[in-house]
Design a protein around this motif. Structure first.
Motif, mmCIF file in Angstrom:
data_model
loop_
_atom_site.group_PDB
_atom_site.id
_atom_site.type_symbol
_atom_site.label_atom_id
_atom_site.label_comp_id
_atom_site.label_asym_id
_atom_site.label_seq_id
_atom_site.Cartn_x
_atom_site.Cartn_y
_atom_site.Cartn_z
ATOM 1 N N PRO A 1 -3.168 4.800 -1.023
ATOM 2 C CA PRO A 1 -3.045 3.379 -0.743
ATOM 3 C C PRO A 1 -4.337 2.600 -0.600
ATOM 4 C CG PRO A 1 -2.503 4.658 1.199
ATOM 5 C CD PRO A 1 -2.678 5.620 0.067
ATOM 6 N N HIS A 2 -5.466 3.241 -0.406
ATOM 7 C CA HIS A 2 -6.668 2.464 -0.141
ATOM 8 C C HIS A 2 -7.749 2.612 -1.187
ATOM 9 C CE1 HIS A 2 -5.110 1.236 3.675
ATOM 10 N NE2 HIS A 2 -4.761 2.480 3.896
ATOM 11 N N GLN B 1 0.824 -1.205 0.000
ATOM 12 C CA GLN B 1 0.000 0.000 0.000
ATOM 13 C C GLN B 1 0.860 1.258 0.000
ATOM 14 O OE1 GLN B 1 -3.172 0.223 -0.323
ATOM 15 N NE2 GLN B 1 -3.991 -1.752 0.248
ATOM 16 N N GLU B 2 1.972 1.227 0.710
ATOM 17 C CA GLU B 2 2.813 2.417 0.820
ATOM 18 C C GLU B 2 3.382 2.847 -0.531
ATOM 19 O OE1 GLU B 2 3.380 -0.343 3.003
ATOM 20 O OE2 GLU B 2 2.014 0.627 4.396
ATOM 21 N N MET C 1 -11.544 -0.970 -3.293
ATOM 22 C CA MET C 1 -10.382 -0.856 -2.411
ATOM 23 C C MET C 1 -9.616 -2.159 -2.504
ATOM 24 S SD MET C 1 -12.245 1.001 0.811
ATOM 25 C CE MET C 1 -10.774 1.090 1.779
ATOM 26 N N TRP C 2 -8.291 -2.041 -2.486
ATOM 27 C CA TRP C 2 -7.451 -3.220 -2.549
ATOM 28 C C TRP C 2 -6.605 -3.322 -1.296
ATOM 29 C CZ3 TRP C 2 -5.927 -1.069 -7.863
ATOM 30 C CH2 TRP C 2 -6.855 -1.465 -8.818
ATOM 31 N N ASP D 1 -3.188 -5.099 0.671
ATOM 32 C CA ASP D 1 -1.821 -5.439 0.239
ATOM 33 C C ASP D 1 -1.810 -6.800 -0.454
ATOM 34 O OD1 ASP D 1 -0.778 -3.094 1.224
ATOM 35 O OD2 ASP D 1 0.058 -4.002 3.039
ATOM 36 N N GLU D 2 -2.568 -7.763 0.089
ATOM 37 C CA GLU D 2 -2.613 -9.096 -0.507
ATOM 38 C C GLU D 2 -3.192 -9.043 -1.916
ATOM 39 O OE1 GLU D 2 -4.048 -8.497 2.591
ATOM 40 O OE2 GLU D 2 -2.380 -9.288 3.773
ATOM 41 N N GLN D 3 -4.242 -8.254 -2.116
ATOM 42 C CA GLN D 3 -4.842 -8.142 -3.437
ATOM 43 C C GLN D 3 -3.909 -7.442 -4.429
ATOM 44 O OE1 GLN D 3 -8.385 -6.193 -2.009
ATOM 45 N NE2 GLN D 3 -9.640 -7.967 -2.553
ATOM 46 N N ILE D 4 -3.206 -6.423 -3.973
ATOM 47 C CA ILE D 4 -2.247 -5.734 -4.832
ATOM 48 C C ILE D 4 -1.165 -6.703 -5.286
ATOM 49 C CG2 ILE D 4 -0.417 -3.988 -4.861
ATOM 50 C CD1 ILE D 4 -2.294 -2.297 -3.053
#
Length: 156
Positions: free
Chosen positions: A10-11, A4-5, A29-30, A32-35
């Motif tokens: 990030p959201h 996210q960073e 919204m994603w 970290d796992e989805q990204i």
């Protein structure tokens, strides 16, 4: 790993100039796992910069790559160059169309060389006689989109 960073926002995945991307009634919204899933699967082989561009494309278009609404491809260009292609998929076009209040529906099919097929662009009509079993070579595809108070749109 992408996180996210590393994203500007990030959201929220929102079109530029908008506060949020509304797809149906949910804000995209994603996690970290989805990204990371998108980077490993949908945008496989993307550099970090290419991946940032892809996420920007999805955000600006209001498309969700986890629903196969947007595609990422790497192709070999002329002289062996690396060409990155980002595009809306059929699911993305359908999702956007279904949000429009004047959308009445779509009919579409692939045409095989053994099928009977006629299209009249002026009348907005398609006559497609499908022969079963579906064998042979696909020679094209067509789509007819209907909207309130408009002539149907045909595409071959």
């Amino acid at each position: 790993m992408f996180s996210q960073e590393m994203l500007e926002d990030p959201h929220e995945i929102a079109p530029e100039g908008k506060g949020s991307a509304v797809m149906g009634s949910a804000i995209m919204m994603w996690t970290d796992e989805q990204i990371n899933l998108i980077k490993r699967t949908v945008a496989r082989g993307a550099s970090n910069d290419e991946f940032q561009m892809y996420l920007h494309f999805c955000r600006a278009s209001g498309l969700d790559p986890l629903r196969k609404q947007a595609h990422f491809q790497i192709r070999q260009g002329k002289n062996g160059s690396r060409d990155v292609i980002m595009m809306a998929g059929i699911d993305g076009f359908r999702a956007r169309a279904e949000q429009m209040p004047d959308y009445l529906g779509i009919s579409s099919a692939e045409v095989y060389d053994q099928d009977g097929f006629e299209i009249d662009f002026g009348a907005g009509s398609v006559k497609h006689v499908v022969k079963f079993p579906r064998k042979g070579t696909i020679i094209g595809a067509w789509a007819r989109v209907c909207r309130k108070d408009r002539t149907p749109y045909l595409h071959w």
